[in-house]
Design an enzyme around this catalytic site. Sequence first.
Site, mmCIF file in Angstrom:
data_model
loop_
_atom_site.group_PDB
_atom_site.id
_atom_site.type_symbol
_atom_site.label_atom_id
_atom_site.label_comp_id
_atom_site.label_asym_id
_atom_site.label_seq_id
_atom_site.Cartn_x
_atom_site.Cartn_y
_atom_site.Cartn_z
ATOM 1 N N CYS A 47 10.449 8.143 -4.792
ATOM 2 C CA CYS A 47 11.196 7.867 -6.020
ATOM 3 C C CYS A 47 12.694 7.870 -5.739
ATOM 4 C CB CYS A 47 10.870 8.914 -7.086
ATOM 5 S SG CYS A 47 11.823 8.689 -8.596
ATOM 6 N N ARG B 73 0.827 -1.215 0.000
ATOM 7 C CA ARG B 73 0.000 0.000 0.000
ATOM 8 C C ARG B 73 0.858 1.261 0.000
ATOM 9 N NH1 ARG B 73 -0.881 4.880 2.266
ATOM 10 N NH2 ARG B 73 -0.467 3.997 4.341
ATOM 11 N N ASP B 74 1.490 1.563 1.120
ATOM 12 C CA ASP B 74 2.279 2.787 1.243
ATOM 13 C C ASP B 74 3.451 2.794 0.272
ATOM 14 O OD1 ASP B 74 2.996 5.255 2.309
ATOM 15 O OD2 ASP B 74 4.239 4.372 3.860
ATOM 16 N N HIS C 176 6.956 4.217 12.504
ATOM 17 C CA HIS C 176 6.955 4.208 11.027
ATOM 18 C C HIS C 176 7.998 5.242 10.582
ATOM 19 C CE1 HIS C 176 4.543 3.891 7.105
ATOM 20 N NE2 HIS C 176 5.487 4.795 6.858
#
Length: 300
Positions: A238, A13-14, A205
């Site tokens: 990215c 997901r993330d 996280h």
Amino acid sequence: MSEFVKIVEVGPRDGLQNEKQTLTLEQRLNFITDLIDAGLKSIEVGSCVSAKWVPQMAQSDELFKQLPQRADLNLSLLTPNIKGFETALAVGCKEVAVFTAASESFVRKNINCSIDESLEKFSEIMQAAKQHNIRVRGYVSCIVDCPYEGAIEPQQVVKVVKQLYDMGCYEISLGETIGTATPDRVQKVWQACLAELDSKVLAGHFHNTYGMAIANIYQSLQQGIRVFDSSLAGLGGCPYAKGASGNIATEDLFYLLSHMGFETGIDLDKLMTASQNISQILGRKSLSNYTNSYLQSRCA
């Protein structure tokens, strides 16, 4: 017996949500199957959002239906609103996630409302989740710094985390979103939160923008935190963009935990296979230092 640390795999997901390439449903299914084979039990498999806005997460409900529904697996879906929750409910999902931030500016930029308004939107989800016996996990972004307003006070983090817990979140994941934190600052956040909440309801996280994620996780372990989110091969952000804020790689987290004597339930060889497979699909090198060193040693 070694102490267990839970790894919540957020790559499907993330991770994929922030990759430029959109995978097919079959590729996403194979990715998650590889993760399960490697021993990962807690996996955020997708997001119930409009495919128009997040094409990488299209058909997450259909994906969920095709995954194994085993008692030892905890497969979750991100549900930012009640419509998303109803979609997750329809496919038998037993855990959903909601997200907000400790920064007013960040919340306004991302979901166009205040922190309090974001929490109000979750109340309907919380009520419905309770009725259907579905667990809700909360995310709080920008626990140390915000890209728009700078440093965030630890007490502001505590305020938001406490509200999510009081609303019914069984676990709250604290996100160091832009990767600028250092262990001393992370320690202050945990100490403030642990003064109000048990460590069992907290998770970390961490993003690795400045290479600080592992150091910050080590500090978190010292504070008693035993749940961490990570993303296989460091998916998310990215790798070619300056300042890319990718997630900590699951492989690197595994290396730290296993060498410190913690149990994770992960099979190393299968984890490496999963990492190589997803990197090949995406056509890029893994962002995991451990994976790249591991592969080089195997080829030597």
